[in-house]
Structures are given as structure tokens and as C-alpha cells.
Design an enzyme around this catalytic site. Structure first.
Site, PDB file in Angstrom:
ATOM      1  N   CYS A 256      -4.569   5.356   7.637  1.00  0.00           N
ATOM      2  CA  CYS A 256      -5.582   4.432   7.108  1.00  0.00           C
ATOM      3  C   CYS A 256      -5.149   2.985   7.325  1.00  0.00           C
ATOM      4  CB  CYS A 256      -5.790   4.670   5.608  1.00  0.00           C
ATOM      5  SG  CYS A 256      -6.483   6.271   5.196  1.00  0.00           S
TER       6      CYS A 256
ATOM      7  N   HIS B 162     -13.474   3.780   9.100  1.00  0.00           N
ATOM      8  CA  HIS B 162     -12.733   2.626   8.572  1.00  0.00           C
ATOM      9  C   HIS B 162     -13.202   2.292   7.153  1.00  0.00           C
ATOM     10  CE1 HIS B 162     -10.204  -0.955  10.146  1.00  0.00           C
ATOM     11  NE2 HIS B 162     -10.007  -0.789   8.846  1.00  0.00           N
TER      12      HIS B 162
ATOM     13  N   ILE C 242       0.832  -1.206   0.000  1.00  0.00           N
ATOM     14  CA  ILE C 242       0.000   0.000   0.000  1.00  0.00           C
ATOM     15  C   ILE C 242       0.866   1.255   0.000  1.00  0.00           C
ATOM     16  CG2 ILE C 242      -1.717   1.305   1.315  1.00  0.00           C
ATOM     17  CD1 ILE C 242      -2.825  -1.388   2.291  1.00  0.00           C
TER      18      ILE C 242
ATOM     19  N   GLU D 124     -12.775   0.481  18.033  1.00  0.00           N
ATOM     20  CA  GLU D 124     -13.761   0.576  16.959  1.00  0.00           C
ATOM     21  C   GLU D 124     -14.941  -0.339  17.261  1.00  0.00           C
ATOM     22  OE1 GLU D 124     -11.996  -0.104  13.146  1.00  0.00           O
ATOM     23  OE2 GLU D 124     -10.663   1.624  13.293  1.00  0.00           O
TER      24      GLU D 124
END
Length: 525
Positions: A229, A278, A151, A260
């Protein structure tokens, strides 16, 4: 006919692939844990996303289960040790949503640079505060990547297209790979001091937890904008809030949080703060990709025994497995040892075998070494994807066979290139089955590598062992085994101790302050 349960909402293409491969599939979503436990026993495979929690209790009822497939990267909702103990393979799809997550990081970077959420809210409230929202250009700014894997490298490519200068901190990124990506490899301190924007692209491990701690946030340049992220827990959220309030941090955008779902946070409402729930993998394309990939991987395993992206099983044929299993256990322990002791700025790694080991398939042994080595920095690495991840980071992996006869009937040696020079560990099999360390950084030390251990480097002097034992005893830490080696009398000595419980951080500092101690490190195998 194998039978698979899809227990979370997933793109219909997943079920289509299962049926096309001759696998019966049920799509039953929204079950409570008790309801799932009541039906799981009839299935050979379980395809999930993040909602289903595959706990030890669920697995205990999964008497026919052979594989769990996670459509996505994170497997926090799967008890992998329990699955392994039950012989259930756990797979994920680590590359299905890479582009989507990278694009979300870029989107949040734009949102911070131009204050888009605040400007939108103001305008829709009937205001026209054109002079209030003075943004900054991305062109010519310095982007600091913490993590330059799959990523991170995509973000780097997009950022370079925006004419940004990209620097990166990643212990596994080689100078050659950095040149290929068109970025500059730097230390973490250098990145903090230079970056106008910082994005994080690393898993959450013991080494990366709070990598942007209060101390490190204070090292950043004034006005820095931070985007995460990747995983909650990489940033000290309280320190981030203080930095925003003080004005030292110019803006922050989080897609992930320590807890979360994040229904409340001190960060909410803070000027300069942007948040999303998210959404990194939330695009139509990504959902389709991970659904297709997990279905194909699970079908391959259930129909033909093929293994791809397994987190707890190597890629092996049925004929090779019995011979290679003890060697792979040895290799993974050696990789883990060197990864825990010499994990920064690695330039290359050599995996050498001699004796009986030289007659075997070296790829699974090499994969096991890399998995042990890289697991220090990644919670999704395994013997299957470790070679790919190493190649992606430009890590030079050398595999060497020796026909010579050595001191042991079989030997595996792992050598890593570091800034301090090469560091080597070696091990053998005791009784052709039990992994045993025989050499550590040039010092002969025989030890079993298991459980919680302490690595101590000290000056070889009378009374030291007694002081060490007394300190551990007074702290209530029991020593299981004790292994000692030294270069020469009165020189540098090395201790490897197995202990019955993890050694707390304050005790490690206490041991570091003992006379004659050069280094203390807690290890876990």
C-alpha cells in the site's frame, strides 16, 4: 489579503480555515492545464491533491505564487526543482493519512488470509463452495515489515494485537526503537526467508525501487503473501505474476501499481491476487485530516511566515537565514555523501561543529545533515521533518560544539555509527560561502560536492589513474574535476571525480573490475 486557489476536490474545512485566517480563497476544480495556467497568476497559494499537475509550465505563469500545499504525502505531481528555482515553497502533509493507510494494509492482509474477494464473488454467483476456500490464521504467523516508519509502526502495533510475530527491515530502525515497538530488527534476506506475510511501507527511491525484485522474491518462503500500500515500483510486477502462477507466492494484494491508473495489468485475473485502486488514503477521516493540515500550514506561511513540512525550505527565522544558508548547504551535502556511502544499519549520528560554525544555531545545520542523509531512502524528507523521522526510527542524533581552534576557520563533521565502526566526513566553507569537503573516512580529500560524481577506493599503485581515465574516455564519459587522497604511499587511496553525465550501471561494473579497485560508487548531489 493573500489569495489561495483550491484546484482539487477537498474537504470544505480547508476553505473555512483559510477564510478564518483572513485569506481569500477560490475553489475551482477540474481545470485543464491551459485553463489553470490562465488563472494561476493571481494567486499567492495553490492547494492541491493528486489531480492537479504543477508543472514547470504552470509555475512559469504563477507570477505571484508563494506556496503550493499538497493535501497528502506524494508530490510526484509537483515539479519541486522548478518550484524551488522560482522561490515557491512546496509543502505536504506526510502524517495525515498514516492510520488510514496502515488499516488498509491490515484489511488486505485479512483479504489474502481468508480469500475474501474470491469467496464473495463465488457466493454471489450462486455457488456455495465452502470447501474451496481454506484460509489461514494470522495468529502466530510472522509479519515482515519493509519499512518501520510512521505507517509501518502502526501496522506493527495492529499486527501485534492480532498476536503476530513482527520482524522489520529498515536501515534507520535502531535496536532500541525496535524493542520499544515490540518487533525484531532483521536484515532483508532474513526477513524474506522468515516472513509468512510481507508488507511494504517505504517511499520509492533509487535504493528501494524493485526492492522485491525477481531475485528477492525467489528468496521468500513458499506460500508467502505480499501486501503493498506504499508505492508502485517497489515490486517487480512481472516477477510477482510468475511467482503467483508457480505457486511459490501464496497471494498478493496491491493498492499501488507502477503505472496508474492501472486500467490493465498481467496480474489482473491471477488466482490469489487482490487489487484496489490506490485506496490507502481513502477514508472520510483521512480526507478531513489532510485538508485541515494543508490549510493550516499554508495559512501559517502566508500570514506569519511559519514553515511546516516544507519539502524545499528549512524552518528558519528571517534573521538567521542569511548566516546559516551556506552552512546548511554544506551540511546537507555532507549528510548526502555519508548517506550514499554508508547508509545501511545506522545506529547513530554525531554532528560536530567548530570554529565559526560553533557560534551558530545548530538545529538547522543538524536538520540539513539529516535531510541529506535520509533522502537516500525517502522522497519526502526535508530539513523540517528529518529530525522527526530520525527520532521516530530511534536514530541517536548527537550535536556537539567545540570551542577549540582547528586547521580551518570553520568546520562541520558528520560521523555515523555503522556495523563496520564509525565513519566520518568533514567539510568547510571556502570564502565563507562555497561548501568544500576536506576529509572522507579519515583521508584528507578536498573536493566540491556537486552534480554527478564517482567515488573510487583503490590500491595506490602506478598506472591506475591512467587506466581509470582511459576506461571512462572510451565510454564517452568526460571528467570534470579530479580529487585524490590516500592514507599512505602504496596503501588505500580514494578518488572523487565529477563527471558530465550519470555513469551507467554496466560501466560501473567495468570500473569495479579494473586491477586494484576495491569499490566504485556513483554519487549525485
Amino acid at each position: 489579503m493573500p489569495k489561495v486557489l483550491i484546484s482539487d476536490k477537498m474537504d470544505p474545512k480547508a476553505a473555512e480555515i483559510f477564510r478564518a485566517r483572513g485569506i481569500e480563497v477560490d475553489e475551482i476544480t477540474g481545470k485543464t492545464p491551459d485553463e489553470l495556467k490562465a488563472i494561476i497568476g493571481q494567486y499567492d497559494g495553490l492547494a492541491i491533491r493528486s489531480a492537479t499537475k504543477v508543472t514547470k509550465d504552470i509555475l512559469s505563469a504563477a507570477t505571484n505564487l508563494k506556496v503550493v500545499g499538497r493535501a497528502g504525502i506524494g508530490v510526484d505531481n509537483v515539479d519541486i526543482p522548478a518550484a524551488s528555482a522560482q522561490g515557491v515553497v512546496v509543502m505536504n502533509t506526510p502524517f495525515g493519512n498514516s492510520i488510514t493507510t496502515a488499516e488498509h494494509a491490515i484489511a488486505l492482509m485479512f483479504a489474502l488470509a481468508r480469500q475474501l474477494p474470491e469467496a464473495d464473488a463465488s457466493t454471489q454467483a450462486g455457488k456455495w463452495e465452502k470447501n474451496r476456500f481454506m484460509g489461514v490464521e494470522l495468529t502466530s504467523k510472522t509479519l515482515g515489515l519493509i519499512g518501520a516508519g510512521n505507517i509501518g509502526s502502526i501496522v506493527a502495533d495492529r499486527a501485534r494485537g492480532l498476536r503476530m510475530k513482527v520482524i522489520a527491515y529498515d536501515p534507520f530502525l535502531t535496536p532500541e526503537r525496535a524493542v520499544e515497538l515490540g518487533i525484531e530488527k532483521v536484515t532483508l534476506d532474513d526477513l524474506l526467508a522468515r516472513a509468512d506475510f510481507i508488507t511494504l511501507h517505504t517511499p520509492l527511491t533509487d535504493q528501494t525501487r524493485n526492492i522485491l525484485s525477481r531475485e528477492n522474491l525467489a528468496k521468500t518462503r513458499k506460500g508467502v503473501r505480499i501486501i503493498n500500500c506504499a508505492r508502485g515500483g517497489l515490486i517487480d510486477e512481472a516477477a510477482l505474476k510468475d511467482g503467483l502462477d508457480s505457486g511459490h507466492i501464496g497471494g498478493a494484494a496491491l493498492d499501488v501499481f507502477v503505472t496508474e491508473p492501472a486500467k490493465e495489468s498481467p496480474l489482473f485475473g491471477t488466482p490469489g491476487f487482490v487489487s484496489t485502486p490506490h485506496l490507502g488514503a481513502s477514508t472520510t477521516e483521512a480526507q478531513v485530516n489532510v485538508a485541515i493540515q494543508v490549510a493550516e500550514q499554508m495559512a501559517d506561511f502566508l500570514v506569519s511566515g511559519g514553515v511546516t513540512n516544507a519539502l524545499n525550505m528549512p524552518s528558519l527565522s528571517a534573521e538567521e537565514a542569511p548566516k546559516l544558508k551556506p552552512y546548511m548547504a554544506l551540511a546537507e551535502k555532507l549528510g548526502s555523501l555519508v548517506g550514499q556511502l554508508a547508509h545501511d544499519a545506522l545506529g547513530g549520528i554525531a554532528i560536530e561543529v567548530e570554529g565559526a560554525a560553533a557560534q551558530l544555531n545548530l538545529k538547522p545545520i543538524s536538520g540539513a545533515v539529516l535531510a541529506g542523509l535520509m533522502r537516500v531512502h525517502s522522497d519526502t524528507v526535508n530539513m523540517v521533518n528529518a529530525p522527526f523521522l530520525a527520532k521516530e526510527r530511534g536514530l541517536d542524533v548527537r550535536e556537539v560544539r567545540h570551542d577549540r581552534e582547528g586547521d580551518y576557520h570553520t568546520l562541520v563533521r558528520v560521523t555515523v555509527d555503522t556495523q563496520e565502526g564509525p565513519k566520518s566526513v568533514a567539510g568547510t566553507l571556502f570564502g565563507n560561502a562555497a561548501p568544500r569537503l576536506v576529509e572522507l573516512f579519515g583521508i584528507k580529500v578536498e573536493a566540491d560536492l556537486q552534480g554527478d560524481m564517482l567515488y573510487v577506493v583503490n590500491e595506490d599503485a602506478p598506472g591506475f589513474i591512467g587506466r581509470l581515465g582511459q576506461t571512462l574516455g572510451e565510454a564517452g564519459v568526460n571528467i570534470g574535476t579530479f580529487h585524490l587522497g590516500r592514507r599512505n604511499a602504496g596503501g588505500e587511496a580514494v578518488l572523487l571525480l565529477s563527471v558530465d553525465q550519470p555513469v551507467p550501471e554496466p560501466l560501473l561494473w567495468q570500473l569495479c573490475n579494473l586491477p586494484g579497485v576495491k569499490k566504485v560508487k556513483a554519487l549525485r548531489f
